[in-house]
Structures are given as structure tokens and as C-alpha cells.
Design a protein around this motif. Sequence first.
Motif, PDB file in Angstrom:
ATOM      1  N   GLY A 454       0.804  -1.211   0.000  1.00 57.10           N
ATOM      2  CA  GLY A 454       0.000   0.000   0.000  1.00 57.10           C
ATOM      3  C   GLY A 454       0.834   1.255   0.000  1.00 57.10           C
ATOM      4  N   ARG A 455       2.062   1.178   0.515  1.00 62.61           N
ATOM      5  CA  ARG A 455       2.917   2.364   0.549  1.00 62.61           C
ATOM      6  C   ARG A 455       3.237   2.830  -0.868  1.00 62.61           C
ATOM      7  NH1 ARG A 455       6.049   0.419   3.630  1.00 62.61           N
ATOM      8  NH2 ARG A 455       5.428   1.410   5.600  1.00 62.61           N
ATOM      9  N   GLU A 456       3.496   1.879  -1.816  1.00 62.26           N
ATOM     10  CA  GLU A 456       3.810   2.241  -3.201  1.00 62.26           C
ATOM     11  C   GLU A 456       2.597   2.884  -3.873  1.00 62.26           C
ATOM     12  OE1 GLU A 456       5.062  -1.446  -4.774  1.00 62.26           O
ATOM     13  OE2 GLU A 456       7.124  -1.284  -4.057  1.00 62.26           O
ATOM     14  N   ALA A 457       1.383   2.325  -3.596  1.00 66.48           N
ATOM     15  CA  ALA A 457       0.167   2.913  -4.173  1.00 66.48           C
ATOM     16  C   ALA A 457      -0.053   4.319  -3.633  1.00 66.48           C
ATOM     17  CB  ALA A 457      -1.035   2.019  -3.851  1.00 66.48           C
ATOM     18  N   ARG A 458       0.207   4.517  -2.348  1.00 68.83           N
ATOM     19  CA  ARG A 458       0.038   5.847  -1.754  1.00 68.83           C
ATOM     20  C   ARG A 458       1.031   6.848  -2.349  1.00 68.83           C
ATOM     21  NH1 ARG A 458       2.415   6.793   4.029  1.00 68.83           N
ATOM     22  NH2 ARG A 458       4.226   6.603   2.639  1.00 68.83           N
ATOM     23  N   ASP A 459       2.272   6.419  -2.578  1.00 71.94           N
ATOM     24  CA  ASP A 459       3.277   7.325  -3.134  1.00 71.94           C
ATOM     25  C   ASP A 459       2.896   7.780  -4.540  1.00 71.94           C
ATOM     26  OD1 ASP A 459       4.672   7.062  -0.797  1.00 71.94           O
ATOM     27  OD2 ASP A 459       6.092   5.565  -1.575  1.00 71.94           O
ATOM     28  N   LEU A 460       2.380   6.841  -5.376  1.00 76.40           N
ATOM     29  CA  LEU A 460       1.962   7.222  -6.727  1.00 76.40           C
ATOM     30  C   LEU A 460       0.764   8.171  -6.670  1.00 76.40           C
ATOM     31  CD1 LEU A 460       2.175   7.020  -9.773  1.00 76.40           C
ATOM     32  CD2 LEU A 460       0.796   4.913  -9.688  1.00 76.40           C
ATOM     33  N   GLU A 461      -0.170   7.938  -5.741  1.00 79.47           N
ATOM     34  CA  GLU A 461      -1.322   8.835  -5.592  1.00 79.47           C
ATOM     35  C   GLU A 461      -0.856  10.233  -5.232  1.00 79.47           C
ATOM     36  OE1 GLU A 461      -5.527   8.877  -3.130  1.00 79.47           O
ATOM     37  OE2 GLU A 461      -3.672   8.374  -2.064  1.00 79.47           O
ATOM     38  N   ARG A 462       0.149  10.364  -4.352  1.00 78.68           N
ATOM     39  CA  ARG A 462       0.660  11.673  -3.958  1.00 78.68           C
ATOM     40  C   ARG A 462       1.334  12.367  -5.133  1.00 78.68           C
ATOM     41  NH1 ARG A 462       3.351  10.568   2.042  1.00 78.68           N
ATOM     42  NH2 ARG A 462       1.340  10.290   3.167  1.00 78.68           N
ATOM     43  N   VAL A 463       2.007  11.604  -6.002  1.00 77.39           N
ATOM     44  CA  VAL A 463       2.643  12.200  -7.186  1.00 77.39           C
ATOM     45  C   VAL A 463       1.585  12.793  -8.108  1.00 77.39           C
ATOM     46  CG1 VAL A 463       3.975  11.685  -9.279  1.00 77.39           C
ATOM     47  CG2 VAL A 463       4.705  10.740  -7.076  1.00 77.39           C
ATOM     48  N   ILE A 464       0.480  12.035  -8.312  1.00 75.27           N
ATOM     49  CA  ILE A 464      -0.588  12.517  -9.207  1.00 75.27           C
ATOM     50  C   ILE A 464      -1.264  13.751  -8.606  1.00 75.27           C
ATOM     51  CG2 ILE A 464      -2.812  11.913 -10.228  1.00 75.27           C
ATOM     52  CD1 ILE A 464      -1.833   9.007 -10.374  1.00 75.27           C
ATOM     53  N   LEU A 465      -1.574  13.716  -7.307  1.00 70.94           N
ATOM     54  CA  LEU A 465      -2.242  14.859  -6.673  1.00 70.94           C
ATOM     55  C   LEU A 465      -1.343  16.085  -6.664  1.00 70.94           C
ATOM     56  CD1 LEU A 465      -3.985  13.093  -3.622  1.00 70.94           C
ATOM     57  CD2 LEU A 465      -5.033  13.885  -5.751  1.00 70.94           C
ATOM     58  N   ASN A 466      -0.052  15.899  -6.459  1.00 66.99           N
ATOM     59  CA  ASN A 466       0.884  17.027  -6.503  1.00 66.99           C
ATOM     60  C   ASN A 466       0.960  17.622  -7.913  1.00 66.99           C
ATOM     61  OD1 ASN A 466       3.080  18.616  -5.128  1.00 66.99           O
ATOM     62  ND2 ASN A 466       4.298  17.665  -6.752  1.00 66.99           N
ATOM     63  N   TRP A 467       0.859  16.776  -8.918  1.00 63.82           N
ATOM     64  CA  TRP A 467       0.836  17.234 -10.309  1.00 63.82           C
ATOM     65  C   TRP A 467      -0.406  18.095 -10.555  1.00 63.82           C
ATOM     66  CZ3 TRP A 467      -1.761  14.264 -14.656  1.00 63.82           C
ATOM     67  CH2 TRP A 467      -1.520  14.875 -15.888  1.00 63.82           C
ATOM     68  N   TRP A 468      -1.560  17.645 -10.017  1.00 59.12           N
ATOM     69  CA  TRP A 468      -2.809  18.402 -10.204  1.00 59.12           C
ATOM     70  C   TRP A 468      -2.762  19.744  -9.477  1.00 59.12           C
ATOM     71  CZ3 TRP A 468      -7.068  14.108  -9.181  1.00 59.12           C
ATOM     72  CH2 TRP A 468      -7.112  13.243 -10.278  1.00 59.12           C
ATOM     73  N   ARG A 469      -2.444  19.722  -8.192  1.00 59.88           N
ATOM     74  CA  ARG A 469      -2.609  20.915  -7.365  1.00 59.88           C
ATOM     75  C   ARG A 469      -1.432  21.903  -7.494  1.00 59.88           C
ATOM     76  NH1 ARG A 469      -7.483  19.349  -7.493  1.00 59.88           N
ATOM     77  NH2 ARG A 469      -8.037  17.591  -6.138  1.00 59.88           N
ATOM     78  N   THR A 470      -0.186  21.368  -7.577  1.00 56.45           N
ATOM     79  CA  THR A 470       0.985  22.258  -7.565  1.00 56.45           C
ATOM     80  C   THR A 470       1.412  22.666  -8.969  1.00 56.45           C
ATOM     81  OG1 THR A 470       1.746  21.177  -5.534  1.00 56.45           O
ATOM     82  CG2 THR A 470       3.343  22.517  -6.724  1.00 56.45           C
ATOM     83  N   ASP A 471       1.536  21.661  -9.853  1.00 61.88           N
ATOM     84  CA  ASP A 471       2.039  21.970 -11.201  1.00 61.88           C
ATOM     85  C   ASP A 471       0.966  22.610 -12.076  1.00 61.88           C
ATOM     86  OD1 ASP A 471       4.319  20.819 -10.256  1.00 61.88           O
ATOM     87  OD2 ASP A 471       4.043  18.897 -11.289  1.00 61.88           O
TER      88      ASP A 471
END
Length: 518
Positions: A454-471
Motif C-alpha cells: 500500500g505504501r507504493e500505491a500511496r506514493d503514486l497517488e501523492r505524485v498525481i495529486l501534486n501534479w494536479w494541485r501544484t504543477d
Amino acid sequence: MAKVVDPDYAASIMQKNNLNPLEPYPGAAKPWQVQCVICGTFGSPTFAHINARGGGCKFCGKKRSADSKRVNPDAAVALMRLKGFEPLETFRAGKSPWKCIHITCGSLVSPQYTNVAGGQGGCKYCGKLQSANKRRLDATEVTAEIIKLGFIPLQEYPGSKKKWACKCVLCGSKFLTTLEQVRGGAHPLCIHCNRKQMGIKRRTSNEVAVTLMKQVGLSPLETFPGASKLWKCKCNLCHSETNFRVISARLRIAKDHSNPYQGCEECVFARIGKERLLDQAEAERRLGALNMKIIGTYLGTHEPVKAVCGECGAENEVQLGKAFYRGRACNHCSLRGRAAASRTPEATAIARMLKAGFRPLVPYVNYNAPWKSTHLACGNEVSPSLGAIKNGGGCPSCAKYGFDMTSPAVLYVLYNHKYQAVKVGITGINTNRIQRLYKQHGWTIVKWFRFKTGREARDLERVILNWWRTDLNLSFGIEAASAGKLGGWTETVPSSDMSPENVVKFARSVMGSFDGES
């Protein structure tokens, strides 16, 4: 000189009374040992006593007296029947209880024969009834008496102590009273007339009421309504209309008869405020005792005044009344003091973390700040706060609830036609979260990626959300109310800004750094 008694004569007198002397005659006044011829009892009477009174043996004398007083059982039964009692047991003695039936009332009683023969009733039940009948008042006389007092009886006379329904001649009201209360003067009138009469006695006249109001600086503008009712008046000080009660005026006069407060309540409050108002020097002295220096003009106890703290130099707006009630004036010093008093010492905080199985890696900040630590049980680096540890939280990998970081999990991409939104999320392999999103809120599965932990799935989710909100600075796709109990609205974007295909393409482009399966 006393006459000498011949011993033979004395012996003959004793024998005549059935006493046989056992020794020579000792003298008239001395005890003489004898034996009763009838019962054989030994005794020591004196010759003088026997010669003067006779009787002989005292025991035989008691027996003769008892025999003379003994009642014939048949005669006793006949007397009891004559008095109206039927005996149920054999006669024993005159003063012994004798169980009988009282023929008049049928009660079972146990009178003494001597009491019945002496003229007493014998039956306690009939005795109480007779006594009550003797004390009972004549209903006609009592009715005439209560009518004379101004009451009309609505029922027959029940008794002197029982409630009696009556009607008042004056007002016609119905009420309950007793003959004792009427005779005792407790209710000379009915309750309504009595209250009316007492009200008339206590009523304040219009002239007295006007005088009282003028004494407190008020001029009535209408007819006097009553001492406890609001009375429209004019204030002689500020000339405004106000409503005031006479009883309030009485209280003012009673408090200070020579100089009562004048005018309406606003004028009275203004006078009290002036009397209690401190001057600037006294206000500065009192705030100086709290280490505060006034830099503004003091206007009143509850009016804010600017002051500088002598300890920290901060400027505050202080109310003198609140400051003295609390014992402090500077808000900044007060906050720091409360924070310091409630702060957990670092040594205590470290001891609590170690006791919970966590070794801190950085210095302690505060109770709610994340504290980077190593979980001794699994060796993972986590950042729980001290508050979370105290409330039972800790390592997300070792937790037995929520999302499991060590078990297989998936990252999913969903689309909702109704909200025109795209969503990403993570869940365990053996959960039904995706099915619940589909059934309850209309989300459709676009793509999902499987991961070993689950840690790997959570890390990928954070990458996608950071792409949406920050980038890309994209907004949320739905509101919190639309997400329902399942939540997840913070992981959504509008489909007009981001298509599901682009999300899948971006996820595949960064999958190289994750151990996942498409």
C-alpha cells in the motif's frame, strides 16, 4: 399498774380462737408460739392482739376473707348475660379478662367481671361510639350557625374536622372549609372575599402613590394602576417618558429616605456611574499594581483603555474591571504563561514516546506537531504527534485499522458522468470501496494499477495529486456534500481540465519508479 393476766385464762382465750399454745404464757404483748388447730400452721401472735381482735390464724383469716369475696360462677354468668354479654369460657376470677360476645354489636371482647358489675360498659367499640355520640353536635344547630356566619352549606354536616362544601353569600364562590376553621376565625370570609379584603387593606391610595413617585423624581402621566404594575411617568431630570413601579419607588426611599435616587433608571445608572468612577490618577495606580502603564484616557471600569505592559512592552486594550477580576492585564503575557504552564516538558515527551515504542529523531516541538521518529517494532520512519500517540495512534504500517501500508493495494482512476469529474484513489485488494463508489455515486472504472504494498500505491497517488494541485493548479472536481459518507472529494478534478485518459497516461509515465502492474 397493768392488770396481770392469769396464764390459764390466756390459754383458754387462745384455744377458743383455735390456737394451741406451744410454750408457757410469755406476757400479753410478747409473741407466743402457737399452732393453728384447723390448718396446723405455726405462728407467733400476741395475746393482746388475739384477745382484742380475735380471728386466730392469719392464714385461715385470709382464706375466710377470700371465701367471703369469691363470686359464684353461675351468678357471674347470669350477671354478664343480664348486661348483654355471652361468655365463651369458664369464669376464672373477677379481675381476669373474660372472653365474651357483646350481644348488642356482635363484637368479640374481653371485659373484667368486676368492671361490668361496677357499672362500666364492657365493650370498647360501643364505648367509643357512645362517647362520639355524646360529643357529636346537632347538625341543625351547626347548619344554622354557619349560615349566620355568611356561608350556605352545599352538603350535610360531615363533622367538625372534615371538609365541608359551602357557598359564600357575598360573592357566590364555592369552597371547602371546616367547622373548626370557621369557629376559630381562620376563615371569617371565603378565600376570595378574604383575599379581596386583605388587598383593600394593603392597597396604596392614588394620593400616596403620586407622593412616592414625586419623591424619586418622577411625575405620573396616567391613573395609578397598582403598586406592582408599570406606571407611565415623566422623568423630572431628563424629561423622557418611562415606566416605573410604586414598589420600586418604595425600595429607593427605604434605602435612603433623606436622599433617594432621582429620575428614571438611565439617570440613576448615570449617577451611580459618576459616584463609582475613578479618576485618571487612581486608575493609573491600580493598573500600575498589575505592571501596566496607561497611555490613553480612562473612561470607566468597563471601558477599554490603552496600556503598555511593563514586562513585555506589548500594547493592550485593558478593561480595569476585568483586569482586577482576573488578576492580570497583559493578554500576551497571559497567553505565554498559560502555554508554558500547559506545555509538556521535553524529557516527559521523550519518555512517553519511548514507552509507546517510538524513538524520536528530532527535537520536540509541541503536543500537536508531527515528530519524526523510528517505530522500534517495525523499524519504519514515521511522524506521529505526541497527541496522536497519547490517543492510541502511531505507526500506519503496523496499524490494525484503516489502509494497510504493507498489504497489496491498487490505485484506481474513476470517471463520473453526472459530476463531470475524474477521481484517483487507493484501496486494499480485498475491499469493496470501488464497488461502493460505483453503486452509490455513479463512478465508472477507467483504469486501476496493482501494487505489492500500500505504501507504493500511496506514493503514486501523492505524485498525481501534486501534479494536479501544484504543477497544474487544478481545482476540486466535486464538493464535500456531493461526496457523501465515502468522502474522497479532495482527490477529484473537473474532467474539462483533466481527462481520464491523460491521468492514465501520466500514471504510466511515472510507473517506472514504482513496482506496479497495469
